[in-house]
Design an enzyme around this catalytic site. Structure first.
Site, PDB file in Angstrom:
ATOM      1  N   CYS A 163      42.278  29.333  20.885  1.00 21.87           N
ATOM      2  CA  CYS A 163      41.499  30.521  20.505  1.00 21.87           C
ATOM      3  C   CYS A 163      42.130  31.775  21.059  1.00 21.87           C
ATOM      4  CB  CYS A 163      40.117  30.504  21.131  1.00 21.87           C
ATOM      5  SG  CYS A 163      39.132  29.138  20.691  1.00 21.87           S
ATOM      6  N   CYS A 205      41.961  39.400  23.537  1.00 21.95           N
ATOM      7  CA  CYS A 205      42.410  38.653  22.357  1.00 21.95           C
ATOM      8  C   CYS A 205      43.819  39.059  21.950  1.00 21.95           C
ATOM      9  CB  CYS A 205      41.443  38.902  21.201  1.00 21.95           C
ATOM     10  SG  CYS A 205      41.999  38.172  19.646  1.00 21.95           S
ATOM     11  N   CYS A 224      44.110  42.570  13.058  1.00 21.65           N
ATOM     12  CA  CYS A 224      42.672  42.823  13.160  1.00 21.65           C
ATOM     13  C   CYS A 224      42.503  44.302  13.468  1.00 21.65           C
ATOM     14  CB  CYS A 224      42.075  41.975  14.288  1.00 21.65           C
ATOM     15  SG  CYS A 224      40.268  42.059  14.376  1.00 21.65           S
ATOM     16  N   CYS A 260      39.619  43.696  20.766  1.00 24.06           N
ATOM     17  CA  CYS A 260      38.989  43.034  21.911  1.00 24.06           C
ATOM     18  C   CYS A 260      40.076  42.834  22.965  1.00 24.06           C
ATOM     19  CB  CYS A 260      38.374  41.713  21.488  1.00 24.06           C
ATOM     20  SG  CYS A 260      37.186  41.957  20.146  1.00 24.06           S
ATOM     21  N   GLU A 272      48.575  32.601  10.804  1.00 24.87           N
ATOM     22  CA  GLU A 272      48.560  31.282  11.418  1.00 24.87           C
ATOM     23  C   GLU A 272      47.301  30.525  11.033  1.00 24.87           C
ATOM     24  OE1 GLU A 272      51.381  31.728  15.211  1.00 24.87           O
ATOM     25  OE2 GLU A 272      49.363  32.429  15.589  1.00 24.87           O
ATOM     26  N   CYS A 327      41.127  25.784  11.480  1.00 25.80           N
ATOM     27  CA  CYS A 327      40.809  27.157  11.862  1.00 25.80           C
ATOM     28  C   CYS A 327      41.626  28.079  10.971  1.00 25.80           C
ATOM     29  CB  CYS A 327      41.179  27.323  13.337  1.00 25.80           C
ATOM     30  SG  CYS A 327      40.874  28.960  13.965  1.00 25.80           S
TER      31      CYS A 327
HETATM   32  N1  SAH Z   1      37.265  37.956  14.830  1.00 31.54           N
HETATM   33  C1  SAH Z   1      36.346  36.888  14.917  1.00 31.54           C
HETATM   34  C2  SAH Z   1      36.950  35.524  14.706  1.00 31.54           C
HETATM   35  C3  SAH Z   1      38.291  35.246  15.329  1.00 31.54           C
HETATM   36  S1  SAH Z   1      38.394  35.031  17.055  1.00 31.54           S
HETATM   37  C4  SAH Z   1      35.619  36.952  16.237  1.00 31.54           C
HETATM   38  O1  SAH Z   1      36.025  37.702  17.105  1.00 31.54           O
HETATM   39  O2  SAH Z   1      34.645  36.238  16.376  1.00 31.54           O
HETATM   40  C5  SAH Z   1      37.771  33.399  17.398  1.00 31.54           C
HETATM   41  C6  SAH Z   1      37.183  33.252  18.808  1.00 31.54           C
HETATM   42  O3  SAH Z   1      38.197  33.222  19.831  1.00 31.54           O
HETATM   43  C7  SAH Z   1      36.267  34.420  19.164  1.00 31.54           C
HETATM   44  O4  SAH Z   1      35.115  33.969  19.801  1.00 31.54           O
HETATM   45  C8  SAH Z   1      37.132  35.187  20.123  1.00 31.54           C
HETATM   46  O5  SAH Z   1      36.361  36.020  20.919  1.00 31.54           O
HETATM   47  C9  SAH Z   1      37.814  34.092  20.897  1.00 31.54           C
HETATM   48  N2  SAH Z   1      38.975  34.523  21.649  1.00 31.54           N
HETATM   49  C10 SAH Z   1      39.769  35.571  21.376  1.00 31.54           C
HETATM   50  N3  SAH Z   1      40.759  35.657  22.306  1.00 31.54           N
HETATM   51  C11 SAH Z   1      40.586  34.622  23.159  1.00 31.54           C
HETATM   52  C12 SAH Z   1      41.314  34.165  24.312  1.00 31.54           C
HETATM   53  N4  SAH Z   1      42.426  34.749  24.693  1.00 31.54           N
HETATM   54  N5  SAH Z   1      40.855  33.069  24.939  1.00 31.54           N
HETATM   55  C13 SAH Z   1      39.763  32.427  24.489  1.00 31.54           C
HETATM   56  N6  SAH Z   1      39.052  32.804  23.419  1.00 31.54           N
HETATM   57  C14 SAH Z   1      39.445  33.903  22.750  1.00 31.54           C
HETATM   58 FE1  SF4 Z   2      39.659  40.742  16.201  1.00 29.74          FE
HETATM   59 FE2  SF4 Z   2      40.351  39.154  18.226  1.00 29.74          FE
HETATM   60 FE3  SF4 Z   2      38.241  40.769  18.471  1.00 29.74          FE
HETATM   61 FE4  SF4 Z   2      38.086  38.632  16.845  1.00 29.74          FE
HETATM   62  S1  SF4 Z   2      38.354  38.580  19.076  1.00 29.74           S
HETATM   63  S2  SF4 Z   2      37.431  40.735  16.405  1.00 29.74           S
HETATM   64  S3  SF4 Z   2      40.217  38.584  16.077  1.00 29.74           S
HETATM   65  S4  SF4 Z   2      40.383  41.426  18.223  1.00 29.74           S
END
Ligand code: SAH
Ligand code: SF4
Length: 402
Positions: free
Chosen positions: A382, A153, A146, A150, A126, A139
């Site tokens: 995000c 996420c 991944c 996290c 995406e 973006c």
């Molecule tokens: N993997 C990288 C970049 C992609 S995520 C990273 O983790 O930084 C981009 C941003 O969105 C990151 O700051 C991540 O922590 C945040 N993010 C992930 N899941 C989210 C959610 N459900 N709500 C808000 N922000 C989120």
């Molecule tokens: Fe991967 Fe999502 Fe963690 Fe970013 S926030 S490192 S995309 S699992």
């Protein structure tokens, strides 16, 4: 769902020898995303004379990145034999748009499909465009899925399928600019390279951890920042990482882009849960890497991203600990209201809680914009990105093999 083949793709005919023996399927060459040196190598291998190679590279570069052409036949000043050879042997790109969604707020999300390149079946990622007053941010994704998990996420719930190639990363930018009509009037120059543009900024905040695909991301950003092409200043490119500490110095030194850190917690016990990579690279190591980030200054601050999770990390004591933690680092704090996704184990903090948190941070002298959720109605905000791509198991792969 639209299924548009966007680029001229043509399987090489059996009679045409592969131009470059790809080191692996992942490195299948295409024009978009190749460096100038790689392009020169492809042209030389096609028999273009040494005298002509540099000129042809410059011409092709212009057509790809200033004009946004999809087809080599449109490259008018490239001689017909070279165009024919390119057409036979090297696709312009490889993306197919599978779906496009437009949010009520103007955010657009595209699902792009790329060839399998070692994954066993085609993959989908995406890409999201977020228009704002006077700017537009794209973006882009760096991986399909991944490897990190996290817990807040959505992408983290999708198993890692494969890295995107440099070409696929650049292609997201080229695709979006074409789709937005951003190559029209390509020759205008008044007001600087981004004046009147739809895509003014790129953030590596889509699917995947960009630092676990360092080489391809670096190669892609070199193409995106090239002043004779897409021409996006490195100060308009932000790489977000969950904290791959050993590679952070190389982001500054080798890519020269802005850095964003997905912090989300100020204590190791909590960050270990939210961002499991913290068990490998704890907060103190992460902060050391930030303090030493090459090129760090008040004009080039680090953005700390902090997702607001109800009752988890959103109290005023957390806010105070946060400003203590980053003291001395030129920084912005980006408070991200948690964007829910189906089955998510968290809720977003109440608005008043976010305001109290932001107030503590502001009073300590840090800008702390609360990131307005964009495109939530199309799951484009995000952390909501996820595709259905899965890696085939060895058994499945054997079963589908021709
Ligand atoms: N993997 C990288 C970049 C992609 S995520 C990273 O983790 O930084 C981009 C941003 O969105 C990151 O700051 C991540 O922590 C945040 N993010 C992930 N899941 C989210 C959610 N459900 N709500 C808000 N922000 C989120
Ligand atoms: Fe991967 Fe999502 Fe963690 Fe970013 S926030 S490192 S995309 S699992």
């Amino acid at each position: 769902m639209a299924n548009l083949a966007l680029l001229n793709r043509r399987a090489p005919t059996a009679a045409v020898a592969p131009l470059v023996r790809a080191a692996s399927a992942e490195r299948e060459p295409q024009l978009i995303g190749a460096s100038r040196e790689e392009l020169a190598g492809y042209l030389a291998a096609m028999g273009v004379s040494e005298r002509q190679v540099a000129m042809r590279v410059a011409q092709i570069w212009h057509w790809l990145y200033v004009r946004g052409v999809t087809d080599v036949s449109a490259m008018a000043n490239v001689s017909a034999p070279v165009r024919d050879a390119l057409f036979e042997r090297l696709p312009v790109g490889s993306a197919t748009m599978v779906a496009e969604e437009v949010s009520r707020d103007g955010t657009r999300k595209w699902l792009l499909r790329f060839p399998d390149r070692g994954a066993g079946r085609p993959v989908e990622v995406e890409t999201v465009y977020i228009p704002e007053e006077g700017r537009g941010t794209l973006c882009v994704s760096s991986q399909v899925g991944c490897t990190l998990n996290c817990t807040f996420c959505h992408t983290g719930t999708q198993r890692m399928v494969r890295n995107l190639t440099a070409g696929e990363i650049v292609e997201q930018v080229v695709f979006a600019r074409r789709r937005l009509g951003d190559f029209n009037g390509a020759e205008r120059s008044a007001g600087g390279p981004t004046a009147g543009r739809m895509v003014t900024n790129v953030v590596l905040m889509g699917m995947g951890e960009p630092l676990y695909n360092f080489d391809n991301v670096k190669a892609a950003m070199a193409v995106v920042a090239d002043g004779d092409g897409l021409s996006l200043s490195r100060r308009r490119i932000t790489l977000s990482t969950s904290g791959v500490v050993p590679l952070i110095p190389r982001v500054g030194a080798e890519m020269g882009v802005l850095l964003a850190i997905s912090l989300h917690a100020v204590r190791d016990e909590l960050r270990d849960v939210l961002v499991p990579l913290n068990r490998k690279y704890p907060i103190s190591a992460l902060m050391d890497a930030c303090r030493a980030y090459p090129g760090l200054s008040n004009a080039r601050r680090i953005t700390f991203e902090y997702v607001m999770l109800k009752g988890i990390n959103d109290g005023p004591a957390d806010a105070r600990a946060l400003v203590e933690l980053i003291r001395g680092i030129p920084a912005k704090i980006n408070l991200i209201p948690f964007n829910p996704w189906p089955g998510a184990p968290y809720e977003c903090s109440a608005w008043e809680t976010i305001e109290v948190f932001a107030d503590v941070v502001n009073r300590a002298g840090y800008a702390s914009p609360v990131r307005t959720p964009r495109g939530q109605d199309i799951l484009a905000a995000c952390g909501q990105l996820r595709s259905t791509s899965q890696k085939l198991s060895a058994r499945e792969r054997r079963a589908t093999a021709p």
